[in-house]
Design a protein around this motif. Structure first.
Motif, PDB file in Angstrom:
ATOM      1  N   SER A 107       2.357   6.485  -6.935  1.00  0.00           N
ATOM      2  CA  SER A 107       1.290   7.344  -7.470  1.00  0.00           C
ATOM      3  C   SER A 107       1.612   8.820  -7.282  1.00  0.00           C
ATOM      4  O   SER A 107       1.264   9.652  -8.128  1.00  0.00           O
ATOM      5  N   SER A 108       2.285   9.148  -6.175  1.00  0.00           N
ATOM      6  CA  SER A 108       2.617  10.552  -5.899  1.00  0.00           C
ATOM      7  C   SER A 108       3.634  11.104  -6.888  1.00  0.00           C
ATOM      8  O   SER A 108       3.794  12.325  -6.999  1.00  0.00           O
TER       9      SER A 108
ATOM     10  N   LEU B 110      -5.337   1.690  -5.226  1.00  0.00           N
ATOM     11  CA  LEU B 110      -5.101   2.782  -6.158  1.00  0.00           C
ATOM     12  C   LEU B 110      -6.246   3.791  -6.178  1.00  0.00           C
ATOM     13  O   LEU B 110      -6.022   4.984  -6.408  1.00  0.00           O
ATOM     14  N   LYS B 111      -7.448   3.332  -5.918  1.00  0.00           N
ATOM     15  CA  LYS B 111      -8.586   4.253  -5.907  1.00  0.00           C
ATOM     16  C   LYS B 111      -8.600   5.136  -4.666  1.00  0.00           C
ATOM     17  O   LYS B 111      -9.356   6.112  -4.609  1.00  0.00           O
ATOM     18  N   ASN B 112      -7.769   4.773  -3.683  1.00  0.00           N
ATOM     19  CA  ASN B 112      -7.771   5.527  -2.435  1.00  0.00           C
ATOM     20  C   ASN B 112      -6.480   6.286  -2.160  1.00  0.00           C
ATOM     21  O   ASN B 112      -6.303   6.805  -1.062  1.00  0.00           O
ATOM     22  N   VAL B 113      -5.578   6.357  -3.155  1.00  0.00           N
ATOM     23  CA  VAL B 113      -4.354   7.110  -2.943  1.00  0.00           C
ATOM     24  C   VAL B 113      -4.667   8.596  -2.904  1.00  0.00           C
ATOM     25  O   VAL B 113      -5.602   9.069  -3.558  1.00  0.00           O
ATOM     26  N   ASP B 114      -3.887   9.335  -2.125  1.00  0.00           N
ATOM     27  CA  ASP B 114      -4.096  10.772  -1.983  1.00  0.00           C
ATOM     28  C   ASP B 114      -3.444  11.528  -3.133  1.00  0.00           C
ATOM     29  O   ASP B 114      -2.585  11.015  -3.847  1.00  0.00           O
TER      30      ASP B 114
ATOM     31  N   ALA C 104       1.274   3.961  -3.068  1.00  0.00           N
ATOM     32  CA  ALA C 104       0.954   5.359  -2.780  1.00  0.00           C
ATOM     33  C   ALA C 104       2.128   6.260  -3.152  1.00  0.00           C
ATOM     34  O   ALA C 104       1.941   7.338  -3.734  1.00  0.00           O
TER      35      ALA C 104
ATOM     36  N   GLY D  36     -10.252  11.518  -5.676  1.00  0.00           N
ATOM     37  CA  GLY D  36      -9.956  10.521  -4.646  1.00  0.00           C
ATOM     38  C   GLY D  36      -9.141   9.327  -5.093  1.00  0.00           C
ATOM     39  O   GLY D  36      -9.320   8.240  -4.579  1.00  0.00           O
ATOM     40  N   GLY D  37      -8.244   9.487  -6.052  1.00  0.00           N
ATOM     41  CA  GLY D  37      -7.375   8.385  -6.412  1.00  0.00           C
ATOM     42  C   GLY D  37      -7.224   8.211  -7.909  1.00  0.00           C
ATOM     43  O   GLY D  37      -7.655   9.052  -8.698  1.00  0.00           O
ATOM     44  N   LEU D  38      -6.610   7.104  -8.298  1.00  0.00           N
ATOM     45  CA  LEU D  38      -6.375   6.834  -9.708  1.00  0.00           C
ATOM     46  C   LEU D  38      -7.589   6.156 -10.339  1.00  0.00           C
ATOM     47  O   LEU D  38      -8.320   5.425  -9.673  1.00  0.00           O
TER      48      LEU D  38
ATOM     49  N   GLU E 247       0.837  -1.205   0.000  1.00  0.00           N
ATOM     50  CA  GLU E 247       0.000   0.000   0.000  1.00  0.00           C
ATOM     51  C   GLU E 247       0.870   1.252   0.000  1.00  0.00           C
ATOM     52  O   GLU E 247       0.629   2.193  -0.761  1.00  0.00           O
TER      53      GLU E 247
END
Length: 236
Positions: free
Chosen positions: A126-127, A192-196, A123, A201-203, A119
């Motif tokens: 993704s940043s 991925l849908k919950n990354v900041d 995250a 609200g995500g990818l 996780e």
């Protein structure tokens, strides 16, 4: 005009890189290992940064790229002993609000099944992606793409990836994989849908998820990999 053969070779290579399908794209290869993917991306014209937690492995990959006659490979930025979390901290601490400093494409291939905290890894990855920029902006951007591949947690994956590959055939050392760390497509999609850091609200994930299926090429007698949306039981 190039003054000698070396200048001509450099000019030709630079032109090829500028005209490649990935020319102008900044790409991050996480867990680059021996540099197989990194070198392929560089040949397609990408500006590649390749990181690996092992300094030794990254140095070996760098040496292999530098020995190539293709000078595009010498431009790969190998960084050994660097995790994606550390790279994200480095980029974020130097944040100037310039989206162009971030990556167009990030590859996390066959990595998260070895991660202590997948996780956190996803995250951090993704940043580092370029953020979407609205079309009415002077510099619109659709945002970056994150590619993830791993092994599904199914009875079939245990039979093939662990029992078969490690114990029966011996393709991998025993203990290479821990079946409990394999992740389903749904589990990765939820992360991925919950990354900041992204509006909404995500990818946004692409559908359908593709399985990676080995097939025997009867002409070359070698195993070839293909994509199949109907079989994600093992590699996807």
């Amino acid at each position: 005009m190039p003054s000698d053969t070396n200048d001509l070779e450099q000019t030709t290579t630079t032109s090829a890189q500028q005209c490649g399908p990935l020319a102008g794209f900044k790409v991050l290869d996480i867990g680059c290992g021996g540099g197989l993917l990194s070198e392929s991306l560089a040949r397609l014209g990408a500006e590649v940064t390749a990181i690996d937690p092992s300094v030794t492995i990254a140095n070996t990959a760098r040496e292999h790229s530098m020995e190539s006659l293709d000078s595009r490979l010498s431009n790969i930025n190998y960084r050994g002993g660097v995790s994606v979390e550390e790279l994200a901290l480095e980029y974020n601490s130097a944040d100037t609000g310039d989206n162009s400093k971030l990556f167009d494409v990030i590859c996390v291939l066959e990595v998260i099944e070895h991660a202590t905290n997948p996780e956190q890894l996803l995250a951090a990855a993704s940043s580092l992606l370029k953020k979407p920029v609205p079309a009415d902006n002077n510099h619109p951007d659709d945002g970056g793409l994150l590619f993830v591949s791993t092994i599904n947690r199914t009875p079939k994956s245990y039979a093939l990836a662990i029992l078969g590959a490690e114990y029966v055939v011996g393709l991998l050392p025993v203990g290479t994989h821990d079946w409990s760390k394999f992740m389903t497509p749904a589990e990765v999609e939820t992360i991925l849908k919950n990354v900041d850091g992204f509006d909404g609200g995500g990818l946004t994930t692409c559908e359908p998820v593709q399985g990676m299926i080995p097939r025997l090429d009867i002409f070359s007698q070698t195993m070839q990999w293909g994509l199949n949306p109907h079989d994600t039981d093992v590699n996807w």
